[in-house]
Enzyme design. Structure first.
Site, PDB file in Angstrom:
ATOM      1  N   SER A 154      12.851   2.430 -14.516  1.00 31.47           N
ATOM      2  CA  SER A 154      13.291   1.591 -13.397  1.00 31.47           C
ATOM      3  C   SER A 154      13.107   0.103 -13.671  1.00 31.47           C
ATOM      4  O   SER A 154      13.812  -0.732 -13.091  1.00 31.47           O
ATOM      5  CB  SER A 154      12.547   1.979 -12.121  1.00 31.47           C
ATOM      6  OG  SER A 154      11.144   1.886 -12.311  1.00 31.47           O
ATOM      7  N   ASP A 400       3.684  -2.588  -3.895  1.00 30.95           N
ATOM      8  CA  ASP A 400       4.235  -2.239  -5.203  1.00 30.95           C
ATOM      9  C   ASP A 400       3.985  -3.408  -6.150  1.00 30.95           C
ATOM     10  O   ASP A 400       4.647  -4.447  -6.075  1.00 30.95           O
ATOM     11  CB  ASP A 400       5.733  -1.959  -5.079  1.00 30.95           C
ATOM     12  CG  ASP A 400       6.395  -1.563  -6.402  1.00 30.95           C
ATOM     13  OD1 ASP A 400       5.756  -1.727  -7.460  1.00 30.95           O
ATOM     14  OD2 ASP A 400       7.551  -1.094  -6.365  1.00 30.95           O
ATOM     15  N   HIS A 403       7.131  -3.322  -9.775  1.00 34.06           N
ATOM     16  CA  HIS A 403       8.507  -3.813  -9.827  1.00 34.06           C
ATOM     17  C   HIS A 403       8.584  -5.277  -9.372  1.00 34.06           C
ATOM     18  O   HIS A 403       7.634  -5.808  -8.791  1.00 34.06           O
ATOM     19  CB  HIS A 403       9.404  -2.911  -8.981  1.00 34.06           C
ATOM     20  CG  HIS A 403       9.432  -1.492  -9.471  1.00 34.06           C
ATOM     21  ND1 HIS A 403       8.613  -0.516  -8.953  1.00 34.06           N
ATOM     22  CD2 HIS A 403      10.166  -0.907 -10.448  1.00 34.06           C
ATOM     23  CE1 HIS A 403       8.845   0.629  -9.597  1.00 34.06           C
ATOM     24  NE2 HIS A 403       9.774   0.422 -10.495  1.00 34.06           N
TER      25      HIS A 403
END
Length: 424
Positions: A154, A400, A403
């Protein structure tokens, strides 16, 4: 009376040419064979001997191979990956979040309530030189009739989307499209007037694994199949510019389970190896695939280094229990290194890439990204599961710190890719 034949035989015996001894013939053949087989080694050995004083010698100078797509070269002694972040409110961000409809909701921080935009206004400045400005026109013209593909997890998908955001404004609405295939494993952005595609292929380990479903891949017991690069590699053939990454999924904190047979076998033979040994196995498989399937005169291969995380505030002088949540400033200590970025893995990469017969361009984004604790998506993203009351009361618990918001840090990764593609 003597027979005429005897006289003739005597005369021929006098005139007969001497024959080469079979022993000399064998020796001569052996010397020729050894010369052919080890000629390069002899050249290397004798080339390293000290010259006799006063005697001029000449040695062949190997011309540096020109890489595909290169139009120039970088400044001498300039390492674009070493530098500092500088504030730049004139040229940053390179695009607006609202202008790029291709950003997935996990990365649209403004849309999901992030109150500040300071993280968008930093520019990477190498020491002693400058990064060439990202030229979207040049990039699109270079991709005319070609395929560019990002392969990995990702984080590589984030860099892929960043590249599309940097380019799509030059393409009319009717002449561009984005579609997904193979249960979302492959995403393809097409620029029709250029007959070009920019693609992303989900393969978090590069090798086949039980985490290959691009949508449902949260598997705690991860298993990687040895020698299975072709399972995914068949989808990479024919690509002109490949950008690989793989790191985060190997970092479980445990040994990696390696499957020797097939996932279809009723009885599976599984062994456990260290993350470093498993990662080395993947690097060797990737490099072998590249050597067999890519044309060094026409194609380029990049590898993006590990992306750092910011889950331990105490490492940069913050409070215990603190992480990337609510961070709005960068880390200014030039020696800071994220503990989750294993130097042992960097060593594996260096060792294996140094043996590669195909030139791999290494995008060393780890150190420069480690300063950016402010640039993560944190809590400002789409949450796939409803948050509990406990989580809502403690945002740090679900922030998070892996990311990155777009626009933001990963646009710099693509500026570096642009630099190395055209000015290696």
């Amino acid at each position: 009376m003597k027979s005429p034949l005897s006289s003739s035989s005597s005369s021929m015996g006098v005139l007969r040419k001497p024959r080469l001894s079979p022993y000399l013939f064998t020796l001569f053949t052996f010397i020729v064979f050894i010369t052919i087989l080890y000629g390069e080694d002899f050249i290397c050995i004798f080339g390293q001997l000290e010259p006799i004083p006063g005697r001029a010698i000449s040695r062949p100078v190997k011309k540096r191979e020109k890489l595909a797509f290169a139009i120039g070269k970088s400044e001498e002694k300039c390492d674009v990956f070493k530098g500092r972040w500088v504030r730049d409110e004139l040229t940053r961000p390179l695009y607006e979040e609202s202008e790029c409809p291709y950003i997935q909701p996990q990365l649209t921080c403004q849309e999901h309530g992030r109150p500040d935009t300071e993280y968008q206004k930093w520019r990477w400045q190498p020491h002693g030189c400058d990064l060439p400005s990202f030229n979207a026109t040049l990039m699109l013209e270079t991709l005319r009739g070609k395929r560019m593909m990002f392969v990995g997890d990702s984080l590589n998908r984030g860099q892929y989307v960043s590249m599309i955001c940097l380019l799509h404004r030059l393409i009319p609405e009717h002449a561009k499209s984005m579609k997904s295939y193979n249960n979302d494993a492959l995403t393809v952005f097409r620029a029709k007037d250029y007959n070009a595609s920019i693609e992303f292929y989900w393969a978090p380990f590069l090798l086949e694994s039980n985490s290959d479903n691009a949508v449902i891949h949260r598997v705690s017991d991860r298993i990687v199949r040895r020698g299975s690069i072709n399972k995914h590699g068949k989808h990479w053939k024919g690509v002109d510019i490949l950008v690989f990454n793989t790191y985060l999924w190997w970092m479980t904190g445990l040994d990696i389970k390696i499957l020797k047979g097939s996932f279809e076998d009723e009885e599976k033979e599984i062994i456990k190896v260290s993350a470093e040994d498993a990662y080395r196995m993947a690097m060797r498989s990737m490099l072998r695939w590249v050597r067999k399937n890519m044309d060094r005169k026409k194609t380029r291969v990049f590898f993006t280094s590990m992306s750092p995380t910011h889950g331990k505030g105490i490492e940069w002088g913050g409070e215990p229990g603190e992480n990337c949540y609510n961070q709005t400033t960068i880390i200014e200590d030039p020696n800071y290194w994220d503990s989750n970025s294993r130097k042992s893995i960097m060593k594996v990469i260096a060792e294996e890439f140094s043996k590669s017969k195909f030139p791999i361009t290494f995008l060393n984004i780890t150190q420069l990204s480690s300063y950016r604790k402010d640039a993560h998506t944190s809590i400002y993203k789409k949450q796939w599961s409803p948050l509990t009351a406990e989580q809502l009361a403690n945002p740090i618990s679900y922030a998070d710190c892996v990311h990155w918001c777009l626009p933001g840090l990963q646009d710099t990764w693509n500026e570096l890719l642009f630099s190395k593609l055209f000015y290696p």
